[in-house]
Structure formats: C-alpha cells, structure tokens
Design an enzyme around this catalytic site. Structure first.
Site, PDB file in Angstrom:
ATOM      1  CG  ASP A   1     -17.782  41.317 -10.090  1.00  0.00           C
ATOM      2  OD1 ASP A   1     -16.760  40.814  -9.823  1.00  0.00           O
ATOM      3  OD2 ASP A   1     -18.738  40.946 -10.664  1.00  0.00           O
TER       4      ASP A   1
ATOM      5  CE1 TYR B   1     -23.235  41.372  -3.437  1.00  0.00           C
ATOM      6  CE2 TYR B   1     -23.771  39.206  -2.659  1.00  0.00           C
ATOM      7  CZ  TYR B   1     -22.589  40.269  -3.069  1.00  0.00           C
ATOM      8  OH  TYR B   1     -21.475  40.058  -2.899  1.00  0.00           O
TER       9      TYR B   1
END
Length: 270
Positions: free
Chosen positions: A53, A114
């Site tokens: 994003d 992540y």
C-alpha cells in the site's frame, strides 16, 4: 518467445502511492516499468509478490517480467548497474536473474515476511528512522505484545483484520508472529504467512499495540478470530512502520508450478 526475469527490489514507500500502477499517481511499478521499457523496448507481465500500500516500504520485494531474449543477452551482465543509474533514488533493483518460465512472483511464493517498527521512546522516532518507524505515545510492554501475537499464529479466518474484497477468501495461515526489542529500544514485530489480505498486517499490529500499552487484554486480538466481518474497533496501524523484508519460493521448476496451482485455489477452513 521471451525470457522471464526475476527482480529483487527495495524501496522507500514514503513518496509512492503504493506498488500498483495508478493513472496520475507515482507508484513503484510505474517507475520500474518506465525504466524497463526504456531499456528493453517492450516488457510484458510485470507481476509482484506483494502489492504494498501507499507508504509501505520493502527491502525484499520480488517481481517478474518477460523481456525480449535478444535484449536480455545484451543487458543482463550489467543490468543492475544500469538500473541504478536510471531509477529514482527511492527505489533500487538489488538483483536481476533469468528465472524458469514456471516462476510466478505472486503465485509461486511460499511465504512473505514483514516487519513493523515502533518506538515508545518519550522523544519519539529518531530523525534518521522517522520514515520507517512509528512513534507510539504510550509505553509498550514486550511480554504483553508477544502474548497477544501468540494467539494469532496458525490458520484462521482473519476477516476481522481484513478489508474484504468480494469473492475473496480471508483465510490465511500465519506461521510466525512475534515481537522483539532491539538494543536501541525499538520494538519490531515480525509476521510471516503464506499470503495476506488487504490491510491485514497493519490491522494485526494495531490490535496488538492496544494490548501492549494496556488498553486491551492480551487475549483480545485472538477473540476477534471468531468474527466473520471486519472488526471496526481494530485500528489500522500507520503504513510507514511496515516493511516487506522477504519472500520465499520453492527450489525447483516443478515445485514452482505446483505451488502456483495450489495458491490459485480458493481456500476454506477444514
């Protein structure tokens, strides 16, 4: 006939509107594709492992692209250096290598990992880390964070933590979710799964931060796994603390193809 090329990519997501191409917006894919087309004349099928994003960073992003074989033969030996001279300074191609035709950066992936960086220092984020570290206004307890994280590991329906897309499954298998405190005091969450749905990682982190500072019980994030819709009380953590650090793949062509076929199937809980 074309050559499939794997690119390992790193970028500072601060000034990008995410990875994916968007008309009139600066994106990682847009910058990369423009330079690749300049070098190769024509490229096809730019595909990424994780469509990050706006504001999200990457140190271990992976994508693939199909290029003309005659241009690849000329450019391959010095491609990484050429790209470093043409790309803007907030995106780098770390490696470029020919991949088997079965390689699919998105569907062949076994796992994505992540990290989310948070500081609870009273002065906030270090100036040199402000673009990839969230400053949290309350003290955070590492033990409480890890207790909350432990309840989220495994295969579950993460609908409470996802922004639902029509006809898309929210069932995911989280292999790792834990926190550490680095020597400089920064708290780092590591989460690894076969795949993630939209906003899932930042929602998981947001829920755990509410437990780490004592506003919620450590068991609270796990209780949300019983829900079939997004939990409005879960705050999505800001994008800038999140970085995609690694994507892993099977070791051979047959396994790559099998993995891609498996990933394309819609999953349901047993």
């Amino acid at each position: 006939m074309s050559v499939r090329v794997r690119l390992d990519v790193s970028y500072d997501g601060t000034d990008f509107s995410g990875w994916a191409l968007q008309p009139g917006r600066r994106t990682v894919a847009g910058e990369l594709l423009a330079v690749l087309e300049r070098l190769f004349g024509s490229v096809e099928g730019l595909t990424v492992a994780g469509r990050t994003d706006a504001g999200v960073h990457a140190t271990g992003q992976v994508c693939h692209v199909d290029v003309p074989p005659e241009r690849w033969a000329v450019l391959a030996p010095a491609l990484v250096r050429k790209l470093s001279g043409l790309l803007p300074p907030d995106v780098r191609v770390l490696a470029a290598a020919e991949a088997p035709p079965e390689f699919d950066a998105r569907f062949s992936a076994l796992a994505r990992r992540y990290e989310y960086r948070v500081t609870d220092a009273p002065y906030g984020a270090d100036p040199l880390r402000r673009r990839n570290t969230l400053a949290w206004p309350r003290p955070l307890d590492l033990e409480r964070l890890n207790a909350a994280a432990a309840g989220l590991v495994g295969e579950h329906d993460f609908a409470a933590f996802c922004r639902r897309k029509e006809h898309a499954s929210t069932i995911r298998a989280v292999a790792r979710m834990d926190w550490r405190r680095d020597p400089d005091g920064t708290l780092v969450a590591t989460v690894e799964a076969d795949a993630f749905c939209w906003s899932m990682v930042r929602s998981l982190v947001g829920a755990q931060l509410a437990t780490g500072d004592g506003r919620r019980a450590s068991q609270w994030p796990a209780t949300l796994l019983t829900r079939a819709v997004r939990a409005d009380e879960v705050v999505v953590a800001p994008a800038h603390g999140l970085t995609l650090v690694a994507v892993t793949y099977p070791p051979d062509s047959a396994s790559l193809l099998a993995r891609a076929e498996q990933t394309r199937r819609r999953r349901d809980l047993a």
